[in-house]
Motif scaffolding. Structure first.
Motif, PDB file in Angstrom:
ATOM      1  N   UNK A 117       4.864   4.793   3.987  1.00 23.40           N
ATOM      2  CA  UNK A 117       4.096   3.392   3.963  1.00 23.40           C
ATOM      3  C   UNK A 117       5.197   2.706   3.246  1.00 23.40           C
ATOM      4  N   UNK A 118       5.256   1.143   4.002  1.00 23.28           N
ATOM      5  CA  UNK A 118       6.260   0.345   3.350  1.00 23.28           C
ATOM      6  C   UNK A 118       5.680  -0.876   2.263  1.00 23.28           C
ATOM      7  N   UNK A 119       4.283  -1.358   2.833  1.00 24.26           N
ATOM      8  CA  UNK A 119       3.844  -2.533   2.032  1.00 24.26           C
ATOM      9  C   UNK A 119       2.593  -2.681   2.098  1.00 24.26           C
ATOM     10  N   UNK A 120       2.049  -3.842   1.319  1.00 20.60           N
ATOM     11  CA  UNK A 120       0.605  -4.093   1.438  1.00 20.60           C
ATOM     12  C   UNK A 120       0.445  -5.520   1.451  1.00 20.60           C
ATOM     13  N   UNK A 121      -0.725  -5.788   1.952  1.00 20.97           N
ATOM     14  CA  UNK A 121      -0.834  -7.272   2.043  1.00 20.97           C
ATOM     15  C   UNK A 121      -2.534  -7.584   2.001  1.00 20.97           C
ATOM     16  N   UNK A 122      -2.780  -8.658   1.184  1.00 21.04           N
ATOM     17  CA  UNK A 122      -4.085  -8.963   1.086  1.00 21.04           C
ATOM     18  C   UNK A 122      -4.568 -10.021   2.327  1.00 21.04           C
ATOM     19  N   UNK A 123      -5.734 -10.138   2.517  1.00 21.44           N
ATOM     20  CA  UNK A 123      -6.105 -11.030   3.556  1.00 21.44           C
ATOM     21  C   UNK A 123      -6.598 -12.198   2.859  1.00 21.44           C
ATOM     22  N   UNK A 163     -13.937  -5.804   8.284  1.00 28.17           N
ATOM     23  CA  UNK A 163     -14.568  -4.942   7.474  1.00 28.17           C
ATOM     24  C   UNK A 163     -14.887  -5.883   6.177  1.00 28.17           C
ATOM     25  N   UNK A 164     -13.808  -6.704   5.618  1.00 27.09           N
ATOM     26  CA  UNK A 164     -14.126  -7.840   4.569  1.00 27.09           C
ATOM     27  C   UNK A 164     -15.256  -8.743   4.908  1.00 27.09           C
ATOM     28  N   UNK A 165     -15.359  -9.145   6.032  1.00 30.61           N
ATOM     29  CA  UNK A 165     -16.444 -10.017   6.537  1.00 30.61           C
ATOM     30  C   UNK A 165     -17.839  -9.271   6.537  1.00 30.61           C
ATOM     31  N   UNK A 196      -7.446 -24.261  17.354  1.00 29.78           N
ATOM     32  CA  UNK A 196      -8.595 -24.816  18.291  1.00 29.78           C
ATOM     33  C   UNK A 196      -9.944 -25.147  17.802  1.00 29.78           C
ATOM     34  N   UNK A 197     -10.119 -24.568  16.595  1.00 26.89           N
ATOM     35  CA  UNK A 197     -11.608 -24.740  15.979  1.00 26.89           C
ATOM     36  C   UNK A 197     -12.554 -23.985  17.056  1.00 26.89           C
ATOM     37  N   UNK A 198     -12.066 -22.861  17.444  1.00 28.72           N
ATOM     38  CA  UNK A 198     -13.139 -22.132  18.462  1.00 28.72           C
ATOM     39  C   UNK A 198     -13.554 -20.861  17.526  1.00 28.72           C
ATOM     40  N   UNK A 199     -13.368 -20.869  16.317  1.00 25.63           N
ATOM     41  CA  UNK A 199     -14.078 -19.908  15.270  1.00 25.63           C
ATOM     42  C   UNK A 199     -14.449 -20.936  14.176  1.00 25.63           C
ATOM     43  N   UNK A 200     -15.360 -20.447  13.417  1.00 25.72           N
ATOM     44  CA  UNK A 200     -15.675 -21.009  12.096  1.00 25.72           C
ATOM     45  C   UNK A 200     -14.919 -20.610  11.058  1.00 25.72           C
ATOM     46  N   UNK A 201     -14.495 -19.339  10.986  1.00 24.05           N
ATOM     47  CA  UNK A 201     -13.543 -19.031   9.679  1.00 24.05           C
ATOM     48  C   UNK A 201     -12.708 -17.803  10.569  1.00 24.05           C
ATOM     49  N   UNK A 202     -11.496 -17.890   9.960  1.00 26.99           N
ATOM     50  CA  UNK A 202     -10.355 -16.925  10.328  1.00 26.99           C
ATOM     51  C   UNK A 202     -10.003 -16.327   9.330  1.00 26.99           C
ATOM     52  N   UNK A 203      -9.588 -14.816   9.568  1.00 27.09           N
ATOM     53  CA  UNK A 203      -8.935 -13.950   8.566  1.00 27.09           C
ATOM     54  C   UNK A 203      -7.863 -13.158   9.170  1.00 27.09           C
ATOM     55  N   UNK A 204      -6.874 -13.105   8.046  1.00 24.87           N
ATOM     56  CA  UNK A 204      -5.862 -12.265   8.429  1.00 24.87           C
ATOM     57  C   UNK A 204      -4.856 -12.050   7.182  1.00 24.87           C
ATOM     58  N   UNK A 242     -18.172 -13.111  -5.046  1.00 25.34           N
ATOM     59  CA  UNK A 242     -18.445 -12.532  -4.133  1.00 25.34           C
ATOM     60  C   UNK A 242     -17.522 -11.253  -4.512  1.00 25.34           C
ATOM     61  N   UNK A 243     -18.082 -10.001  -4.679  1.00 30.10           N
ATOM     62  CA  UNK A 243     -17.467  -8.964  -5.167  1.00 30.10           C
ATOM     63  C   UNK A 243     -16.748  -8.291  -3.960  1.00 30.10           C
ATOM     64  N   UNK A 244     -15.855  -8.597  -3.597  1.00 28.51           N
ATOM     65  CA  UNK A 244     -15.126  -7.790  -2.194  1.00 28.51           C
ATOM     66  C   UNK A 244     -13.619  -7.952  -2.611  1.00 28.51           C
ATOM     67  N   UNK A 245     -13.080  -6.857  -2.516  1.00 32.69           N
ATOM     68  CA  UNK A 245     -11.514  -6.748  -2.438  1.00 32.69           C
ATOM     69  C   UNK A 245     -11.291  -5.545  -1.588  1.00 32.69           C
TER      70      UNK A 245
END
Length: 319
Positions: A117-123, A163-165, A196-204, A242-245
């Motif tokens: 395992x190399x790294x971790x990143x949050x969305x 999963x977060x959504x 392009x505004x083709x989604x309401x909200x994006x995650x990554x 919002x209790x999400x991690x």
């Protein structure tokens, strides 16, 4: 040349060809990236390849992008085509586990060899710059009114942002099964949809959107970390009630059928790369959190993560 001398020479040449990575001056590495260009696995794989060359453990690195099904398509190709190859590597991570849980592909991670395992990143969740919404509260309020009207964009089904959504929906009292999630094959596609505004909200992962956030082309409204990311002025979901991690880690697998000695040589080469300035610079540039774990410890971690993600996804109504 005498026949016995000739045969001994052939045997010697064959032995050299079978030598593990460190026994050569440097190896020609073949890097499977089970995603389309532009996403986190692609960035990780190419940064790792460059660092391996800079660290002197790879003479060259070739890349093969094979996106789709949360990495399952690339995984199957890697497992079937690279058997016994001690110079073949594949980037992967938490997203692949989610995809395997939801998609149940015929080829799983048990068919390849866990290395590190190399790294971790949050969305981070972002809004298009021209969105009528300004905050995560605005998104949540609309989600409560009409769940289907909020179009979430991100990686493959089962990705950490998916999963977060679902977790966000559950936490605010909305049936997770009602979320309108649009899965993209790679980070580039998701980015284009958001811009392009083709989604309401994006995650990554934050690194994938950082330049667009800085340029004002995306508005960051929440991160999935427990506390604010270093140097990033974006509130956590927890700060907003919002209790999400949830985190997104990335690692490397080797081919099926390599020997224990070849596995150790690969891990040693990756360890040398991990400590090299080129990789350390890549982690800092992309905002990745160091998360080194190797060999059997990494394999055990993957097994535990698989069980944990399955439980989370079941609780969120995804499976």
């Amino acid at each position: 040349m005498r026949r016995d001398t000739f045969l001994k020479s052939l045997a010697a040449v064959a032995a050299v060809g079978a030598l593990p990575l460190s026994a050569h001056a440097a190896a020609a590495i073949k890097m499977m990236i089970p995603a389309n260009p532009g996403g986190g696995w692609d960035t990780t794989g190419r940064a790792l390849g460059k660092a391996m060359q800079d660290a002197g453990v790879a003479s060259s690195v070739t890349y093969d992008n094979k996106g789709g099904a949360a990495g399952a398509i690339g995984l199957a190709q890697f497992a079937n085509a690279s058997k016994g190859d001690p110079n073949a590597l594949m980037t992967m991570g938490a997203v692949m586990l989610g995809g395997i849980i939801t998609g149940k592909p015929p080829v799983g991670l048990d068919k390849v060899t866990p290395l590190v395992r190399l790294s971790s990143e949050y969305n981070v969740f972002v809004l298009p710059a021209n969105s009528p919404f300004k905050t995560m509260k605005d998104v949540v309020d609309q989600l409560k009114k009409d769940p289907g009207s909020v179009k979430w964009g991100g990686g493959s089904r089962g990705s950490t942002e998916h999963i977060a959504a679902a977790m966000i929906a559950r936490e605010v009292g909305v049936d997770p099964a009602k979320i309108n999630y649009v899965a993209f094959r790679g980070g580039g596609e998701a980015t284009a949809a958001i811009l392009g505004g083709n989604v309401t909200v994006g995650g990554s992962g934050y690194s994938e959107f950082a330049e667009y956030i800085a340029a004002g082309k995306m508005r960051a409204v929440g991160v999935t970390s427990a506390t604010r990311l270093k140097g990033v002025n974006v509130p956590t979901l927890k700060e907003q009630g919002i209790n999400v991690e949830i985190g997104n880690w990335r690692g490397v697998y080797g081919a099926a059928g390599i020997t224990p000695a070849q596995r150790k040589e690969l891990i040693d080469a990756l360890s040398k790369t991990y400590k090299h300035k080129a990789w350390q610079d890549a982690m800092e540039k992309n905002g990745w959190t160091p998360a080194w774990l190797a060999g059997d410890e990494f394999a055990n971690f993957v097994d535990a993560e698989f069980a944990s993600l399955r439980a989370t996804m079941a609780k969120s109504g995804m499976i």
